[in-house]
Structure formats: structure tokens, C-alpha cells
Design an enzyme around this catalytic site. Sequence first.
Site, short mmCIF file in Angstrom:
data_model
loop_
_atom_site.label_atom_id
_atom_site.label_comp_id
_atom_site.label_asym_id
_atom_site.label_seq_id
_atom_site.Cartn_x
_atom_site.Cartn_y
_atom_site.Cartn_z
N CYS A 108 0.83 -1.19 0.00
CA CYS A 108 0.00 0.00 0.00
C CYS A 108 0.87 1.25 0.00
O CYS A 108 1.99 1.26 0.52
CB CYS A 108 -0.90 0.00 1.23
SG CYS A 108 -2.01 1.43 1.35
N ASP A 139 0.48 3.81 1.72
CA ASP A 139 0.45 4.44 3.04
C ASP A 139 1.87 4.76 3.50
O ASP A 139 2.77 3.91 3.46
CB ASP A 139 -0.23 3.49 4.03
CG ASP A 139 -0.58 4.17 5.35
OD1 ASP A 139 0.34 4.66 6.02
OD2 ASP A 139 -1.77 4.19 5.71
N ARG A 179 3.13 4.97 6.27
CA ARG A 179 3.58 4.24 7.45
C ARG A 179 4.06 2.83 7.14
O ARG A 179 4.41 2.07 8.06
CB ARG A 179 2.44 4.18 8.48
CG ARG A 179 1.95 5.54 8.95
CD ARG A 179 0.61 5.43 9.67
NE ARG A 179 -0.45 5.03 8.76
CZ ARG A 179 -1.71 4.80 9.14
NH1 ARG A 179 -2.04 4.96 10.42
NH2 ARG A 179 -2.63 4.43 8.26
N HIS A 203 -2.23 -4.01 5.44
CA HIS A 203 -1.84 -3.46 6.74
C HIS A 203 -3.05 -3.03 7.56
O HIS A 203 -4.16 -2.85 7.03
CB HIS A 203 -0.89 -2.28 6.55
CG HIS A 203 -1.50 -1.07 5.92
ND1 HIS A 203 -2.04 -0.03 6.64
CD2 HIS A 203 -1.68 -0.75 4.61
CE1 HIS A 203 -2.50 0.89 5.82
NE2 HIS A 203 -2.30 0.48 4.57
N CYS A 221 -5.89 0.76 7.55
CA CYS A 221 -5.86 1.09 6.12
C CYS A 221 -7.03 2.01 5.77
O CYS A 221 -8.19 1.67 6.01
CB CYS A 221 -5.92 -0.18 5.28
SG CYS A 221 -5.92 0.12 3.49
#
Length: 237
Positions: A46, A48, A50, A102, A105
Site C-alpha cells: 500500500c 500508506d 507508514r 496493513h 488502512c
Amino acid sequence: MEFPEDSFAYALSSNQAWAGYKAHQNPDFFPRLATGQSPEILWLGCSDSRCPETTILGLQPGDVFVHRNIANIISATDINTSAVIEYAVDQLKVKHVVLCGHSQCGGAAAALADVRIGGVLDTWLTPLKAIRNANKDELMAIRDEKDRAIRIAELNVEAGVKVLMANMTIHDAICERGLQVHGVLFDIGSGRIRDLGFGTDKKRSYKHGSGDSDAEVVRGNHGMLVFRNNGASMHVQ
């Protein structure tokens, strides 16, 4: 992490410090990187912020070939993902394809909320919404919203792995040279990756010197991943 007012200037300054440190630590590090790449892992994850794959795997630049998108959605008709897979599997000859979802999300939360976001995002998240609809009873039976979001993230990885296993480039590499496909979930709250058990079987051709006959080792410059029947672990060298 809190950045100063000009976060881009800070990032450039941080890069200079990082490059200087790496060069001091290992003078051959960047010259060796410049000669080419031979990663053993293709990471599909992803976007993202993080979930930076090389960092959370404890590996180094050059160890992982990467493709990331919103909600780590694998679509058979996405030419971007298909091109990455073809290059990584056919040209770089990676040994592992890892699809990682994750916790926390945003895409999973949006699919569960069943509201319009607007723009191309609604179209992009359609496969995730289809997963929600196909598993509505199971998902709605989970009372805790965080647990429900994790469950749809797991289902999303499972669906994505099925698409990967049907990809002809991956299929041929599995048959011809034992390419391994894994579905995993990264828990942002703990920093841990959990093997969900989706993908190819867990029989390995490479043996770890510790005597574990079912382990395969993927070595990076400063660490290694050890895949076993019950999951994977990282060892710092």
C-alpha cells in the site's frame, strides 16, 4: 515525526546526512549499488506512508523491488502492476513475490463505510467494495471496527494473491523455477508482519545453515529474512 516548516528542505538535508553516514559506514555501498540490482523480493504493498517496505523488513536499498498503490489492490487489468510483475519476475528473477496489506488502512475504512469519496478513488476501490459485499455477513458480525477493518484487509490480500497466482508470468515462474508467493499483513501498531498463509506451498529449495530443513534465507546487506512453514523472521547480521 514533526518536521520543520519546510519539510522538503529538511528531507534534502536529511538525505545528505544519510548518504554521508552510509558512505562512511561502508565506502563500497553506493558504488556497488550503482553496478546494478539483483533483489530477491518483489514487494506489492500500500502507498500508506507508514508502510515503507525496506524499513519494516530491516533490509537495505537494492534488496527489494517495489510496487505500491492505494489499498494494495491487485487487478488483472492494471497494466502498471502487470509491468512491474513482468519485469521483476522475468528480468530480475526475484525468488519471492510478497503482497502486503496493513492495519489502519484508509482504503479498507472507506470500503466499509460505503460512502462516495469522489473522483477516481471510487473506481479504484471497487474491488475492495466487491470484497465487502461478498463477505458482508462475516464482516458485519465483527463488532469492533478496528477488527472489522483488519479482516477486510486480510480478505483483500487473499483476493490479491488469487489474482497473482493466476498471472501467467508468475504461474510460469512457479512451475519453472519455484517462485514463491506470499500474502502478509503489517500491523502498524506493533511493527510486525504476519504471514497469512496465502500463496504457494511452503516447501523451500534453499536451506538455512542452522539446521532448519524447511527454511529459506533471503539475504540483504545488513540482515536476512528467514521463511519457514510457520512464518518468517528477520535476523540482523
